[in-house]
Design a protein around this motif. Structure first.
Motif, PDB file in Angstrom:
ATOM      1  N   ALA A 167      -8.587  -1.603  -1.550  1.00  0.00           N
ATOM      2  CA  ALA A 167      -7.158  -1.510  -2.009  1.00  0.00           C
ATOM      3  C   ALA A 167      -6.602  -1.649  -2.993  1.00  0.00           C
ATOM      4  CB  ALA A 167      -6.502  -2.370  -0.742  1.00  0.00           C
ATOM      5  N   THR A 226       0.106  -0.546  -2.632  1.00  0.00           N
ATOM      6  CA  THR A 226      -0.777  -0.896  -2.859  1.00  0.00           C
ATOM      7  C   THR A 226      -1.235   0.315  -1.464  1.00  0.00           C
ATOM      8  OG1 THR A 226      -1.048  -3.198  -3.490  1.00  0.00           O
ATOM      9  CG2 THR A 226      -2.714  -2.153  -2.258  1.00  0.00           C
ATOM     10  N   TYR A 284      -3.962   1.275   1.146  1.00  0.00           N
ATOM     11  CA  TYR A 284      -4.729   0.587   1.893  1.00  0.00           C
ATOM     12  C   TYR A 284      -5.396   1.375   2.301  1.00  0.00           C
ATOM     13  CZ  TYR A 284      -2.675  -4.349   1.079  1.00  0.00           C
ATOM     14  OH  TYR A 284      -1.989  -5.070   0.439  1.00  0.00           O
ATOM     15  N   GLU A 318      -4.740   5.531   6.483  1.00  0.00           N
ATOM     16  CA  GLU A 318      -4.972   4.160   6.572  1.00  0.00           C
ATOM     17  C   GLU A 318      -5.017   4.129   7.762  1.00  0.00           C
ATOM     18  OE1 GLU A 318      -1.191   4.234   3.888  1.00  0.00           O
ATOM     19  OE2 GLU A 318       0.132   5.321   5.263  1.00  0.00           O
TER      20      GLU A 318
END
Length: 350
Positions: free
Chosen positions: A53, A79, A81, A319
């Motif tokens: 991440a 960010t 993920y 994600e």
């Protein structure tokens, strides 16, 4: 590091609660089994949060575009993920078509450009398409603009479509009626793309299948090409490069396959793009290897922004635990379009 520690503690606590309520009696419910599972989970969580991440790399050719994106398209600095059980490039690439659904988007005045001979259309002339020849795309863009001259006009291209769009923008410069554009998982250097896809595992997973798709798309129009192309030779191709050498480069009059691949690579035209363009790529994309991404060229053009994620594969960008409705790519596109439509005028004043 403080944020990482907080994320790790929170994830560990959630895993502990889950295991406490869900794990059955037996080995996995014993103290040893529970400790092993929890220890592995914490170790994996630490690895994921510290190595997988990450925030994307934002490369822009000018401070104005950079500030504009941070203000109005913040997803490009957040960010990313990746799906915790599927973050590797090939897995993201292969699974996306099977586990994601169509996003719930209401379209208004929206146009999809289909290349010649695809989407069920028959060829009327012995000519197909390639990512170096932008004449058809230019015709469509000017036609749509003539119908709605006052509408904010943006374009998006994915994979080969993005290569075509960037080659068009590089050729025409600021004269395009488009106000902005976005591309996703573009193959920047055709030579590097071909070399990567010819590695044994990538050939087995992607190259051979895509070659058969290309052969199928032209074989149904076989009667249109028999006078200029050896179609039997084309149908024996075992890679995209062989197909392009035997069909595409011949179709568009290139002397060699190298001449075609040079002309088809959008990295050489990026410096001439004359409108704001956002380009999302994953550096682990086997279709577009990281060493071929034109970072230094992008820094020289104030109209260009590269958003580079560490993971995501080719048109993957999955994600969430079970990514059904949306991907990181979808969110980037949605925010960028909204930003350009509502605040695009700010770029000229920055």
């Amino acid at each position: 590091m403080q944020r990482l520690a907080m994320d790790l503690r929170m994830l560990s606590r959630e895993l502990s609660l889950y295991l406490e309520h869900q794990v059955r009696v037996g080995f996995f419910g014993s103290g040893v089994g529970l400790s092993l599972i929890l220890g592995f989970s914490v170790a994996y969580a630490f690895y994921y949060l510290s190595s997988i991440a990450k925030k994307p790399q934002l490369v822009t050719g000018g401070e104005s575009f950079n500030r504009f994106l941070q203000d109005h398209c913040p997803v490009v600095t957040e960010t990313y993920y990746p799906t915790v059980w599927c973050w590797e490039s090939r897995g993201q690439t292969l699974l996306r078509p099977f586990i994601t659904s169509k996003p719930p988007v209401q379209y208004r005045k929206c146009v999809v450009f289909n290349n010649r001979g695809v989407a069920g259309e028959n060829l009327l002339t012995p000519r197909t398409y390639c990512c170096a020849n932008t004449e058809d795309l230019e015709t469509v863009i000017h036609h749509v603009h003539s119908l709605y001259p006052s509408a904010p006009f943006l374009a998006a291209g994915v994979s080969m479509g993005g290569m075509l769009l960037l080659n068009y923008l590089g050729k025409i410069g600021p004269k395009t009626p488009l106000k902005a554009a976005a591309t996703f998982s573009v193959g920047w250097n055709t030579f590097a793309c071909s070399e990567s896809l010819e590695k044994p595992l990538n050939w087995l997973l992607f190259n051979y299948y895509l070659t058969t798709c290309l052969q199928s798309s032209v074989n149904k129009h076989r009667h249109m090409f028999v006078k200029q192309i050896d179609m039997d030779h084309v149908m024996k191709a075992k890679s995209i490069r062989e197909f392009d050498k035997r069909f595409t480069s011949v179709m568009f009059g290139y002397r060699t396959i190298d001449d075609y691949y040079t002309d088809a690579s959008p990295n050489r035209r990026l410096k001439s793009v004359g409108i704001p363009v956002l380009c999302l790529n994953s550096v682990d994309d086997v279709f577009s290897p990281s060493h071929a991404i034109p970072i230094e060229t992008a820094k020289q053009n104030p109209n260009v922004a590269l958003v580079l994620t560490s993971y995501g594969g080719h048109i993957g960008f999955l994600e969430g635990i079970w990514p059904r409705q949306s991907t990181y790519m979808d969110r980037v596109f949605k925010q960028f379009v909204q930003a350009m439509v509502e605040h695009g005028h700010e770029l000229s004043s920055m």
